[in-house]
Design a protein around this motif. Structure first.
Motif, PDB file in Angstrom:
ATOM      1  N   PRO A 282       4.050  -4.637  -9.193  1.00  0.00           N
ATOM      2  CA  PRO A 282       4.711  -4.941  -7.916  1.00  0.00           C
ATOM      3  C   PRO A 282       5.730  -6.083  -8.074  1.00  0.00           C
ATOM      4  O   PRO A 282       5.526  -7.008  -8.863  1.00  0.00           O
ATOM      5  N   GLU A 283       6.803  -5.990  -7.330  1.00  0.00           N
ATOM      6  CA  GLU A 283       7.837  -7.031  -7.340  1.00  0.00           C
ATOM      7  C   GLU A 283       7.269  -8.339  -6.796  1.00  0.00           C
ATOM      8  O   GLU A 283       6.477  -8.309  -5.851  1.00  0.00           O
TER       9      GLU A 283
ATOM     10  N   LEU B  22       1.242   2.446 -14.461  1.00  0.00           N
ATOM     11  CA  LEU B  22       1.657   2.068 -13.106  1.00  0.00           C
ATOM     12  C   LEU B  22       2.585   0.859 -13.154  1.00  0.00           C
ATOM     13  O   LEU B  22       2.393  -0.054 -13.960  1.00  0.00           O
ATOM     14  N   PRO B  23       3.590   0.840 -12.266  1.00  0.00           N
ATOM     15  CA  PRO B  23       4.526  -0.290 -12.247  1.00  0.00           C
ATOM     16  C   PRO B  23       3.893  -1.564 -11.691  1.00  0.00           C
ATOM     17  O   PRO B  23       2.916  -1.510 -10.947  1.00  0.00           O
TER      18      PRO B  23
ATOM     19  N   SER C 203       2.513   0.895  -1.500  1.00  0.00           N
ATOM     20  CA  SER C 203       1.739   1.804  -2.343  1.00  0.00           C
ATOM     21  C   SER C 203       2.498   3.114  -2.534  1.00  0.00           C
ATOM     22  O   SER C 203       2.606   3.627  -3.659  1.00  0.00           O
TER      23      SER C 203
ATOM     24  N   SER D 187       5.750   3.595  -2.199  1.00  0.00           N
ATOM     25  CA  SER D 187       7.006   3.400  -2.932  1.00  0.00           C
ATOM     26  C   SER D 187       6.774   3.300  -4.440  1.00  0.00           C
ATOM     27  O   SER D 187       7.657   3.622  -5.228  1.00  0.00           O
ATOM     28  N   LEU D 188       5.578   2.863  -4.840  1.00  0.00           N
ATOM     29  CA  LEU D 188       5.254   2.784  -6.275  1.00  0.00           C
ATOM     30  C   LEU D 188       4.454   3.989  -6.750  1.00  0.00           C
ATOM     31  O   LEU D 188       4.014   4.029  -7.901  1.00  0.00           O
TER      32      LEU D 188
ATOM     33  N   SER E  52       6.557  -8.986  -2.943  1.00  0.00           N
ATOM     34  CA  SER E  52       6.344  -7.712  -2.246  1.00  0.00           C
ATOM     35  C   SER E  52       4.992  -7.733  -1.539  1.00  0.00           C
ATOM     36  O   SER E  52       4.162  -8.611  -1.766  1.00  0.00           O
TER      37      SER E  52
ATOM     38  N   LEU F 291       1.402   4.938  -6.060  1.00  0.00           N
ATOM     39  CA  LEU F 291       0.076   4.531  -6.527  1.00  0.00           C
ATOM     40  C   LEU F 291      -1.012   5.530  -6.144  1.00  0.00           C
ATOM     41  O   LEU F 291      -2.077   5.540  -6.746  1.00  0.00           O
TER      42      LEU F 291
END
Length: 181
Positions: free
Chosen positions: A57-58, A54-55, A14, A16-17, A61, A19
């Motif tokens: 998630p990979e 918002l990106p 969370s 790292s992105l 992940s 959020l």
């Protein structure tokens, strides 16, 4: 069944992105979204947190595994659904606050996916109202640690069952009705 990622792994993902949500809030929002019939999407944070910027998630992940685990748990016929709150060793107040944050996020995700008036059973309506009351609660209302541990465990179990009931009303019931038609 897919296991839920550890609370700290969800927290790191969370952060790292960017959020801006705790693991309890992310899990609660995702559960609300899916329980109300929201689509199972890799880009779920954008939907659940209502921010299209918002990106995603990979794949693989912690947040992607969280989505996969929640989908599997909600569909599990053995009712293996679990809550992601705070670390089990966290102080009681932190775990209690996480539960109330989880409920607030659940209601947000549920509302985003269900719209204004979802078709709920009488029990589902009651469960949703009870979750709304919990979302307004505060850990300041707890007094004695031993009684509070028991009360928290009871509330967690209630929330778990309420989520499964609402998922049953909104998703499983809808699927069943489609098969009948």
């Amino acid at each position: 069944m897919t296991d839920l990622p550890a609370v700290n792994d969800i927290l790191q993902a969370s952060q790292s992105l960017d959020l801006g949500a705790t693991p309890a809030e992310l899990h609660g929002g995702l559960c609300g979204w899916l329980a109300a019939g929201g689509a199972d999407l890799p880009a779920w944070p954008a939907r659940v947190l209502a921010d299209d910027n918002l990106p995603t998630p990979e794949p693989g992940s912690a947040l992607d595994r969280l989505r996969e685990a929640v989908v599997a748990q909600l569909e599990d016929r053995d009712f293996a659904f679990e809550l992601v709150l705070a670390a089990p060793a966290a102080p009681l107040q932190e775990r209690t606050d996480a539960l109330f944050d989880w409920c607030r996020a659940f209601l947000g995700g549920f509302g985003l996916a269900a719209g204004k008036r979802p078709a709920l059973s009488e029990e589902g309506e009651e469960a949703l109202q009870d979750l709304a009351r919990l979302a307004q609660a505060s850990s300041d209302e707890f007094d004695s640690a031993d009684e509070d541990e028991d009360a928290l465990a009871e509330i967690e179990e209630f929330v778990r069952v309420a989520v499964l009931l609402l998922h049953g009303d909104c998703v499983m019931g809808a699927r069943h009705r489609q098969r009948l038609n």
